[in-house]
Scaffold this motif. Structure first.
Motif, mmCIF file in Angstrom:
data_model
loop_
_atom_site.group_PDB
_atom_site.id
_atom_site.type_symbol
_atom_site.label_atom_id
_atom_site.label_comp_id
_atom_site.label_asym_id
_atom_site.label_seq_id
_atom_site.Cartn_x
_atom_site.Cartn_y
_atom_site.Cartn_z
ATOM 1 N N ARG A 259 9.788 5.998 0.239
ATOM 2 C CA ARG A 259 9.026 4.502 0.354
ATOM 3 C C ARG A 259 7.389 4.590 0.533
ATOM 4 O O ARG A 259 6.719 3.866 -0.344
ATOM 5 C CB ARG A 259 9.568 3.324 0.704
ATOM 6 N N ASN A 260 7.635 5.085 1.769
ATOM 7 C CA ASN A 260 6.089 4.762 2.196
ATOM 8 C C ASN A 260 4.797 5.673 1.531
ATOM 9 O O ASN A 260 3.764 5.175 0.929
ATOM 10 C CB ASN A 260 4.952 5.471 3.998
ATOM 11 N N ALA A 261 5.604 6.980 0.089
ATOM 12 C CA ALA A 261 4.879 8.339 -0.474
ATOM 13 C C ALA A 261 4.852 6.891 -1.768
ATOM 14 O O ALA A 261 3.848 6.839 -2.433
ATOM 15 C CB ALA A 261 5.390 9.177 -0.735
ATOM 16 N N ILE A 262 5.751 6.361 -1.971
ATOM 17 C CA ILE A 262 5.629 4.810 -3.084
ATOM 18 C C ILE A 262 4.229 4.678 -3.153
ATOM 19 O O ILE A 262 3.658 3.715 -4.074
ATOM 20 C CB ILE A 262 6.549 4.687 -3.527
ATOM 21 N N ASP A 263 3.688 3.935 -1.675
ATOM 22 C CA ASP A 263 3.411 2.859 -1.358
ATOM 23 C C ASP A 263 1.645 3.204 -1.772
ATOM 24 O O ASP A 263 0.517 2.384 -2.440
ATOM 25 C CB ASP A 263 3.050 1.929 -0.254
ATOM 26 N N ARG A 264 1.746 4.581 -1.615
ATOM 27 C CA ARG A 264 0.188 5.307 -1.241
ATOM 28 C C ARG A 264 -0.085 5.549 -2.535
ATOM 29 O O ARG A 264 -0.895 5.771 -3.495
ATOM 30 C CB ARG A 264 0.380 6.162 -0.635
ATOM 31 N N ARG A 268 -3.036 4.457 -5.906
ATOM 32 C CA ARG A 268 -4.167 5.594 -5.591
ATOM 33 C C ARG A 268 -3.975 4.938 -7.616
ATOM 34 O O ARG A 268 -5.527 5.138 -8.322
ATOM 35 C CB ARG A 268 -3.090 6.839 -5.958
ATOM 36 N N LEU A 269 -3.037 4.955 -7.740
ATOM 37 C CA LEU A 269 -3.119 3.993 -9.557
ATOM 38 C C LEU A 269 -4.219 2.979 -9.342
ATOM 39 O O LEU A 269 -4.160 3.272 -10.387
ATOM 40 C CB LEU A 269 -1.061 4.135 -10.103
ATOM 41 N N ALA A 270 -3.868 1.950 -8.858
ATOM 42 C CA ALA A 270 -4.151 0.486 -9.039
ATOM 43 C C ALA A 270 -6.195 1.681 -8.777
ATOM 44 O O ALA A 270 -6.713 0.992 -9.835
ATOM 45 C CB ALA A 270 -4.638 -0.133 -7.454
ATOM 46 N N ASN A 271 -6.431 2.414 -8.011
ATOM 47 C CA ASN A 271 -8.175 2.331 -7.972
ATOM 48 C C ASN A 271 -8.132 3.307 -9.568
ATOM 49 O O ASN A 271 -9.667 3.284 -9.042
ATOM 50 C CB ASN A 271 -8.453 3.275 -6.362
ATOM 51 N N ARG A 272 -7.078 3.659 -9.828
ATOM 52 C CA ARG A 272 -7.532 4.864 -10.519
ATOM 53 C C ARG A 272 -8.020 4.065 -11.989
ATOM 54 O O ARG A 272 -8.668 4.270 -12.664
ATOM 55 C CB ARG A 272 -6.748 5.956 -10.700
ATOM 56 N N GLY A 307 -1.029 9.677 15.445
ATOM 57 C CA GLY A 307 -0.242 8.661 15.767
ATOM 58 C C GLY A 307 0.029 8.359 14.279
ATOM 59 O O GLY A 307 0.717 7.119 13.750
ATOM 60 N N GLN A 308 -0.497 9.053 12.993
ATOM 61 C CA GLN A 308 0.207 8.746 11.939
ATOM 62 C C GLN A 308 1.925 9.355 11.206
ATOM 63 O O GLN A 308 1.567 10.411 11.597
ATOM 64 C CB GLN A 308 -1.226 9.230 11.246
ATOM 65 N N LYS A 309 2.273 8.424 11.103
ATOM 66 C CA LYS A 309 3.848 8.711 10.393
ATOM 67 C C LYS A 309 3.655 9.120 9.551
ATOM 68 O O LYS A 309 5.046 10.330 8.972
ATOM 69 C CB LYS A 309 4.733 7.665 10.973
ATOM 70 N N ASP A 310 2.775 9.317 8.792
ATOM 71 C CA ASP A 310 3.288 9.727 7.294
ATOM 72 C C ASP A 310 1.965 10.178 7.224
ATOM 73 O O ASP A 310 0.977 9.779 7.080
ATOM 74 C CB ASP A 310 3.696 8.679 5.942
ATOM 75 N N PRO A 311 1.780 11.246 6.167
ATOM 76 C CA PRO A 311 0.416 11.789 5.376
ATOM 77 C C PRO A 311 0.549 10.857 4.170
ATOM 78 O O PRO A 311 1.327 10.147 3.932
ATOM 79 C CB PRO A 311 0.740 13.519 4.984
ATOM 80 N N ALA A 312 -1.973 10.786 3.986
ATOM 81 C CA ALA A 312 -1.492 9.832 3.147
ATOM 82 C C ALA A 312 -1.380 11.498 2.182
ATOM 83 O O ALA A 312 -1.840 12.474 1.711
ATOM 84 C CB ALA A 312 -3.143 9.539 2.997
#
Length: 312
Positions: A259-264, A268-272, A307-312
């Motif tokens: 879910r976190n990966a999908i949010d990121r 990226r889609l929005a910025n692209r 402190g980061q739980k998921d990579p960007a």
């Protein structure tokens, strides 16, 4: 929970037979179980155990109808497994089943952690714990990472006070409250060794396995569909590579990490789209491209920041 067996009123007052299948249909429990099967990917042993518990409750109802002496079953549970394996979702379904079968008055779920139960100074813990229990009465109290209640290394920790209150309520109010303790399997095992009172009150131990790579891919597709997004072929292939790479890194949390990966990827889609076109189509706003996936540092072996739980 249901009242005890009815008083004898003569054999002719009791039914000749009961249709258990009809009972599970009429109460809506069959629909809850079907939804559990349909909505949750994998978790075959978990689904089977929930069906077994439901069968136990239906049979107990039938025994009462026939006037058979019965003692309400102990329904406190332990859900063990890694993060993101569906423990909270299954607890919500269990609360619904208990309510539909008459084993809980309200059928709601109150989800808490140590911070909701344990105070920071003398006299603070008991009111906090009792307030949570009051809110959960008539339903299910779900305590996530329950082992944090017990911190033997800290002599001034107030968790033991909360534990003692919980144990008393689990024993004396088990007809009006079901407690589900959840967390990592190894830590829960040590917690039960240190707190035998909990072990003796827990009847049902349910282990939640990790999802396979294929199951996580299905989960990703379902999440995207629910949010009106989709992968193109390149993005789908790239995400199939992403899953095992992400699993090998720290703080992997199964469906939660997906879910976190999908949010990121959505970011990226929005910025692209925003940076490349003033006019957009419906397809532009729905379709994740390969570049949206491969922009993750997971592909370059990027390390997690503090402190980061998921990579960007």
């Amino acid at each position: 929970m249901p009242d005890g067996a009815p008083e004898a009123a003569g054999a002719d007052a009791l039914p000749d037979r009961i249709d258990l299948r009809a009972d599970i249909e009429q109460t809506g429990v069959a629909e809850v179980l079907d939804r559990l099967e349909r909505d949750l990917v994998g978790l075959a042993p978990v689904k089977q155990r929930i069906r077994e518990i439901a069968a136990l409750l239906v049979v107990e109802r039938a025994r009462q109808t026939f006037g058979l002496a019965t003692e309400p079953p102990t329904l406190h549970m332990s859900f063990t497994g890694n993060p993101g394996t569906g423990k909270t979702t299954v607890a919500m379904r269990m609360a619904d089943i208990l309510h539909r079968l008459g084993y809980s008055r309200r059928g709601h779920l109150v989800s808490v952690t140590r911070d909701d139960l344990v105070g920071q100074y003398i006299g603070h813990t008991a009111p906090k714990t009792k307030d949570v229990i009051k809110k959960a009465m008539g339903g299910v109290l779900f305590i996530d990472e329950a082992y944090y209640l017990y911190r033997p290394e800290n002599e001034r920790d107030y968790g033991q006070e909360s534990i003692e209150i919980l144990l008393q309520v689990m024993e004396n109010n088990r007809d009006d409250l079901v407690v589900i303790l959840a967390g990592y399997a190894d830590r829960m095992a040590r917690f039960f060794e240190s707190n035998p009172g909990f072990r003796s009150r827990i009847t049902h131990h349910v282990d939640f396995p990790d999802y396979s790579d294929g199951e996580l891919m299905i989960i990703a597709e379902k999440m995207l569909e629910q949010q009106n997004f989709r992968f193109d072929d390149g993005a789908r292939a790239a995400f199939a590579e992403y899953i095992p790479l992400r699993r090998a890194q720290a703080h992997f949390a199964n469906a939660r990490s997906v879910r976190n990966a999908i949010d990121r990827m959505r970011l990226r889609l929005a910025n692209r789209v925003f940076s490349t076109s003033a006019e957009v189509t419906r397809d532009d706003l729905m379709t994740l491209r390969e570049a949206d996936v491969r922009a993750s540092r997971v592909y370059s072996g990027g390390l997690l920041a503090a402190g980061q739980k998921d990579p960007a």
